[in-house]
Design a protein around this motif. Structure first.
Motif, PDB file in Angstrom:
ATOM      1  N   MET A 328       0.988  -1.286   0.007  1.00  0.00           N
ATOM      2  CA  MET A 328       0.085  -0.013   0.049  1.00  0.00           C
ATOM      3  C   MET A 328       0.842   1.168   0.035  1.00  0.00           C
ATOM      4  SD  MET A 328      -3.027  -1.088  -0.163  1.00  0.00           S
ATOM      5  CE  MET A 328      -3.601  -2.756  -0.002  1.00  0.00           C
ATOM      6  N   THR A 329       2.052   1.249   1.030  1.00  0.00           N
ATOM      7  CA  THR A 329       2.631   2.508   0.781  1.00  0.00           C
ATOM      8  C   THR A 329       3.486   2.696  -0.414  1.00  0.00           C
ATOM      9  OG1 THR A 329       4.402   1.113   1.869  1.00  0.00           O
ATOM     10  CG2 THR A 329       3.195   2.508   3.425  1.00  0.00           C
ATOM     11  N   TRP A 330       3.733   1.739  -1.251  1.00  0.00           N
ATOM     12  CA  TRP A 330       4.427   1.722  -2.560  1.00  0.00           C
ATOM     13  C   TRP A 330       3.721   2.849  -3.514  1.00  0.00           C
ATOM     14  CZ3 TRP A 330       8.844   0.185  -4.879  1.00  0.00           C
ATOM     15  CH2 TRP A 330       8.719   0.341  -6.404  1.00  0.00           C
ATOM     16  N   ALA A 331       2.472   2.898  -3.214  1.00  0.00           N
ATOM     17  CA  ALA A 331       1.636   3.845  -4.209  1.00  0.00           C
ATOM     18  C   ALA A 331       1.938   5.454  -3.913  1.00  0.00           C
ATOM     19  CB  ALA A 331       0.304   3.458  -3.965  1.00  0.00           C
ATOM     20  N   ILE A 332       2.049   5.502  -2.735  1.00  0.00           N
ATOM     21  CA  ILE A 332       2.019   7.013  -2.231  1.00  0.00           C
ATOM     22  C   ILE A 332       2.995   7.948  -3.016  1.00  0.00           C
ATOM     23  CG2 ILE A 332       2.452   8.474  -0.158  1.00  0.00           C
ATOM     24  CD1 ILE A 332       1.153   6.172   1.590  1.00  0.00           C
ATOM     25  N   PRO A 333       4.435   7.751  -2.982  1.00  0.00           N
ATOM     26  CA  PRO A 333       5.107   8.597  -3.678  1.00  0.00           C
ATOM     27  C   PRO A 333       4.589   8.974  -5.240  1.00  0.00           C
ATOM     28  CG  PRO A 333       6.321   6.495  -3.203  1.00  0.00           C
ATOM     29  CD  PRO A 333       5.071   6.563  -2.388  1.00  0.00           C
ATOM     30  N   PHE A 334       4.164   7.975  -5.826  1.00  0.00           N
ATOM     31  CA  PHE A 334       3.766   8.013  -7.214  1.00  0.00           C
ATOM     32  C   PHE A 334       2.350   8.899  -7.245  1.00  0.00           C
ATOM     33  CE2 PHE A 334       6.166   4.137  -7.003  1.00  0.00           C
ATOM     34  CZ  PHE A 334       7.211   4.503  -7.591  1.00  0.00           C
ATOM     35  N   MET A 335       1.606   8.903  -6.365  1.00  0.00           N
ATOM     36  CA  MET A 335       0.361   9.467  -6.151  1.00  0.00           C
ATOM     37  C   MET A 335       0.547  11.307  -6.118  1.00  0.00           C
ATOM     38  SD  MET A 335      -2.343   7.411  -3.927  1.00  0.00           S
ATOM     39  CE  MET A 335      -2.975   6.198  -4.481  1.00  0.00           C
ATOM     40  N   ILE A 336       1.854  11.242  -5.221  1.00  0.00           N
ATOM     41  CA  ILE A 336       2.383  12.653  -5.220  1.00  0.00           C
ATOM     42  C   ILE A 336       3.077  13.313  -6.393  1.00  0.00           C
ATOM     43  CG2 ILE A 336       3.600  14.114  -3.737  1.00  0.00           C
ATOM     44  CD1 ILE A 336       3.171  12.177  -1.431  1.00  0.00           C
ATOM     45  N   LEU A 337       3.725  12.459  -6.950  1.00  0.00           N
ATOM     46  CA  LEU A 337       4.644  12.810  -8.059  1.00  0.00           C
ATOM     47  C   LEU A 337       3.487  13.419  -9.159  1.00  0.00           C
ATOM     48  CD1 LEU A 337       7.525  12.764  -9.300  1.00  0.00           C
ATOM     49  CD2 LEU A 337       6.707  10.587 -10.287  1.00  0.00           C
ATOM     50  N   ILE A 338       2.521  12.491  -9.544  1.00  0.00           N
ATOM     51  CA  ILE A 338       1.730  12.602 -10.730  1.00  0.00           C
ATOM     52  C   ILE A 338       1.105  14.110 -10.853  1.00  0.00           C
ATOM     53  CG2 ILE A 338      -0.550  11.420 -10.090  1.00  0.00           C
ATOM     54  CD1 ILE A 338       0.298  10.736 -13.232  1.00  0.00           C
TER      55      ILE A 338
END
Length: 474
Positions: A328-338
């Motif tokens: 679940m934590t894997w997704a967080i940086p990419f959500m912020i990046l987009i």
């Protein structure tokens, strides 16, 4: 596992294929229904949000009801779950097709979509609740069930890929708006005097073709499931008392590990649902990749499908709880990046690939952990049998209810932000709203969900202990 409990690869595959219809229709509806109601059926955003919310809420309510009826249905020649699957299929297919048809009248269009969306959801529930409870009846061995669940998740993620691909590739090719780049080159000057209704009709037809293809696949999968899987009759069921609906609800809801699991996944699922429901609009309007949105969605789903075996390996090696935190934590940086980088097609594709890895975890883990909770319940309550369907149906109930709320809220926020139905570009406020809905809100939800899942008590030791005790009971 003893030879009698061992499942052949063929029966695991046939079982897994039964999960595809739910996901194919679900991903087509999840990614495209909102944009279809707003831009093709041209409904007012407030009407669209009513349809999305009421449809999902209705769907949620039917789950426990069907779960209760399934748990009380009698054993037949083809099993206890199979008749449900068999009889609901033709009605599900018919109502699904009519959701994607734009009726020829303007007045009362909202009722058309409400009725067929709710009817489809009911028929789909009569298929999916017995199907998900079937996990407990294809084998008595926990390892075999886990393995069958991994097969099922592989096929289900491929199902979402298929749903996104069919709908996206057929519908995505038909667009009556110029791409952002065309506007900059000034090439759209000659496009603007094409009459608009020609292309709107083409778009409507594309949606119908896509739904027809999906209906055919739905029927084929149901046939393979019914012919290829043998449901095992329960041996210890004979002497248990049937429970009333309220007793069943109370039993399930008072089992601590189940509540923690469900509430934790409720938050993480909500995060991914908000992302799913708004992603097509976000790619189209906020990032300006109108011609690429169906391919970007496809990349997410493909990367998800390919990483399911990786997660299956990870959870057998390091345990299911660790897999949840990591996945679940894997997704967080990419959500912020987009949302923080300027619109760039290559970055959008890379972020989508990375997000797919988390989508796979969000898919596999709840279904892999639910049987453990059911087993834990059986160990604590050895005299109560035959209520597996209730655990599955209440879990699905909460998740669907949440998704209805999330879709309703996000479509309403579009309305307040000033969404223009059928327009090629949207005001700044709408773009800002879309950014908030695909990044900060999901990130907060994931963090809350993970904090709740920290308290989930079934670790590997307890799981193995339950397994031994159940083997002795059997």
């Amino acid at each position: 596992p003893s030879e009698r409990n061992r499942l052949s690869v063929w029966s695991k595959l046939c079982y897994a294929i039964g999960g595809a219809p739910y996901q194919i229709t679900g991903s087509a509806l999840g990614f495209f229904l909102q944009i279809y109601l707003l831009d093709v059926a041209q409904l007012d955003p407030s009407h669209a949000s009513i349809i999305l919310f009421v449809g999902r809420a209705w769907d949620a309510i039917t789950d426990p009801t069907v779960g209760f009826l399934v748990s009380r249905s009698r054993w037949t020649g083809i099993g206890r779950m199979m008749p449900w699957i068999l009889f609901s299929t033709p009605f599900a297919v018919m109502t699904y097709f009519l959701i994607w048809y734009v009726p020829p009248f303007e007045q009362g269009k909202i009722y058309w979509y409400l009725i067929f969306y709710c009817l489809f959801q009911s028929m789909q529930t009569c298929f999916h609740v017995p199907y998900s409870a079937l996990t407990m009846f294809i084998s008595k061995d926990q390892k075999e069930r886990d393995s069958a669940t991994a097969y099922r998740m592989m096929v289900e993620v491929l199902g979402t890929v298929l749903g996104t691909a069919i709908q996206g590739q057929i519908v995505g090719g038909v667009s009556n708006c110029p791409n952002e780049t065309d506007v900059i080159d000034g090439t759209n000057s000659n496009n603007s005097d094409v009459p608009r209704d020609v292309t709107l009709d083409e778009t409507k037809q594309a949606y119908l073709i896509a739904s027809g293809v999906i209906c055919i696949i739905y029927i084929l999968c149901a046939i393979i499931l019914v012919l290829g899987v043998k449901e095992q009759e329960e041996t210890i069921r004979k002497n248990s008392m049937p429970l009333t609906f309220r007793q069943g609800l109370w039993l399930v809801m008072s089992h601590g590990p189940y509540i923690k699991l469900v509430i934790g996944f409720l938050f993480t699922s909500l995060a991914f649902m908000l992302l799913e429901g708004n992603f097509a609009l976000f790619i189209t309007y906020a990032l300006g990749h109108r011609k690429d949105f169906q391919n970007i969605l496809l990349v997410i789903m493909l990367s998800g499908a390919l990483t399911i075996p990786l997660w299956q390996w990870f959870l057998t090696r390091y345990g299911k709880k660790k897999a949840v935190y990591f996945g679940m934590t894997w997704a967080i940086p990419f959500m912020i990046l987009i949302i923080s980088v300027k619109s760039n097609l290559i970055i959008s594709y890379l972020v989508s690939m990375a997000a797919g890895v988390s989508v796979a975890a969000a898919f596999l883990l709840p279904w892999s952990m639910l049987p453990d909770v059911v087993d834990d319940f059986k160990v604590r309550n050895p005299d109560i049998h035959g209520h597996e369907a209730l655990f599955y149906s209440y879990y699905v109930f909460f998740i669907k209810f949440a998704s209805g709320v999330s879709l309703g809220i996000s479509t309403l926020s579009m309305k307040f932000a000033g969404y223009v139905t059928g327009s090629c570009s949207q005001p700044e406020a709408v773009i800002l709203t879309l950014k908030v809905l695909v990044s900060p809100v999901p990130v907060v939800l994931i963090v809350v969900g993970l904090l709740i899942l920290r308290t989930y008590p079934i670790d590997e030791d307890r799981r193995q202990g339950n397994r031994k005790l159940l083997q002795e009971l059997l």
